[in-house]
Design a protein around this motif. Sequence first.
Motif, PDB file in Angstrom:
ATOM      1  N   ASP A 154       0.861  -1.183   0.000  1.00  9.43           N
ATOM      2  CA  ASP A 154       0.000   0.000   0.000  1.00  9.43           C
ATOM      3  C   ASP A 154       0.897   1.232   0.000  1.00  9.43           C
ATOM      4  N   PHE A 155       0.564   2.220  -0.836  1.00 12.02           N
ATOM      5  CA  PHE A 155       1.431   3.380  -0.966  1.00 12.02           C
ATOM      6  C   PHE A 155       0.639   4.669  -1.108  1.00 12.02           C
ATOM      7  N   ALA A 156       1.332   5.760  -0.828  1.00 15.04           N
ATOM      8  CA  ALA A 156       0.884   7.109  -1.165  1.00 15.04           C
ATOM      9  C   ALA A 156       2.059   7.747  -1.880  1.00 15.04           C
ATOM     10  N   ASP A 157       1.855   8.151  -3.124  1.00 12.22           N
ATOM     11  CA  ASP A 157       2.896   8.771  -3.931  1.00 12.22           C
ATOM     12  C   ASP A 157       2.595  10.259  -4.077  1.00 12.22           C
ATOM     13  N   VAL A 158       3.628  11.077  -3.941  1.00  5.16           N
ATOM     14  CA  VAL A 158       3.485  12.524  -4.085  1.00  5.16           C
ATOM     15  C   VAL A 158       4.363  12.972  -5.252  1.00  5.16           C
ATOM     16  N   PHE A 159       3.731  13.585  -6.238  1.00  7.75           N
ATOM     17  CA  PHE A 159       4.420  14.098  -7.421  1.00  7.75           C
ATOM     18  C   PHE A 159       4.359  15.617  -7.418  1.00  7.75           C
ATOM     19  N   THR A 160       5.449  16.279  -7.784  1.00  4.57           N
ATOM     20  CA  THR A 160       5.389  17.696  -8.105  1.00  4.57           C
ATOM     21  C   THR A 160       5.644  17.822  -9.599  1.00  4.57           C
ATOM     22  N   LEU A 161       5.021  18.824 -10.189  1.00  2.34           N
ATOM     23  CA  LEU A 161       5.030  18.971 -11.639  1.00  2.34           C
ATOM     24  C   LEU A 161       5.803  20.216 -12.074  1.00  2.34           C
ATOM     25  N   SER A 162       6.359  20.145 -13.261  1.00  2.00           N
ATOM     26  CA  SER A 162       7.016  21.305 -13.859  1.00  2.00           C
ATOM     27  C   SER A 162       5.967  22.223 -14.467  1.00  2.00           C
ATOM     28  N   GLU A 163       6.402  23.333 -14.993  1.00  2.00           N
ATOM     29  CA  GLU A 163       5.484  24.267 -15.640  1.00  2.00           C
ATOM     30  C   GLU A 163       4.853  23.678 -16.906  1.00  2.00           C
ATOM     31  N   HIS A 164       5.385  22.547 -17.381  1.00  2.00           N
ATOM     32  CA  HIS A 164       4.830  21.865 -18.555  1.00  2.00           C
ATOM     33  C   HIS A 164       4.058  20.598 -18.184  1.00  2.00           C
ATOM     34  N   GLY A 165       3.876  20.357 -16.891  1.00  2.00           N
ATOM     35  CA  GLY A 165       3.121  19.192 -16.450  1.00  2.00           C
ATOM     36  C   GLY A 165       3.923  17.910 -16.390  1.00  2.00           C
TER      37      GLY A 165
END
Length: 147
Positions: free
Chosen positions: A111-122
């Motif tokens: 079981d996981f929780a993933d956190v992504f941050t995005l660039s200005e282009h997604g």
Amino acid sequence: MRKIDRIGNPPAGSAVTAEGVKHVMLYYHYLDIGDIDGYASLLTKDVTINRPGVASHSGRNAAAQAQAAQADLLSRHELATVVAEDRTVVVIGRLVRAVADALEVAPRDLDFADVFTLSEHGLVRSYRRYCYVPPVGKMAVTGGQES
């Protein structure tokens, strides 16, 4: 935060975040089918990848090489919840692994929780995985109280 439905349709809002949600959904798809080039295409050049029990990776090439070295076509991601806002996407789900050997004792699902941050282009600028680890030993059996 805005909740995304199970099939990945974002609510009205930031076009970059909406595009990023699509990229995050593709991220899991490419991992599940072993498409390392597709996976790498979703990452910024300076991406940072952090997962428990594995060395951190900085840069698209390092992340792709690390993923290729550990590719596992016997696994798939089952996504339960996707939440996105302000170039951040959080995914809660389960990594389901096929059991290769009936004698294997290691836990197969995660079981996981993933956190992504995005660039200005997604594109994925950073990724960090948090995992649920069930208690082991005496504390697990007694519900946290020693006898």
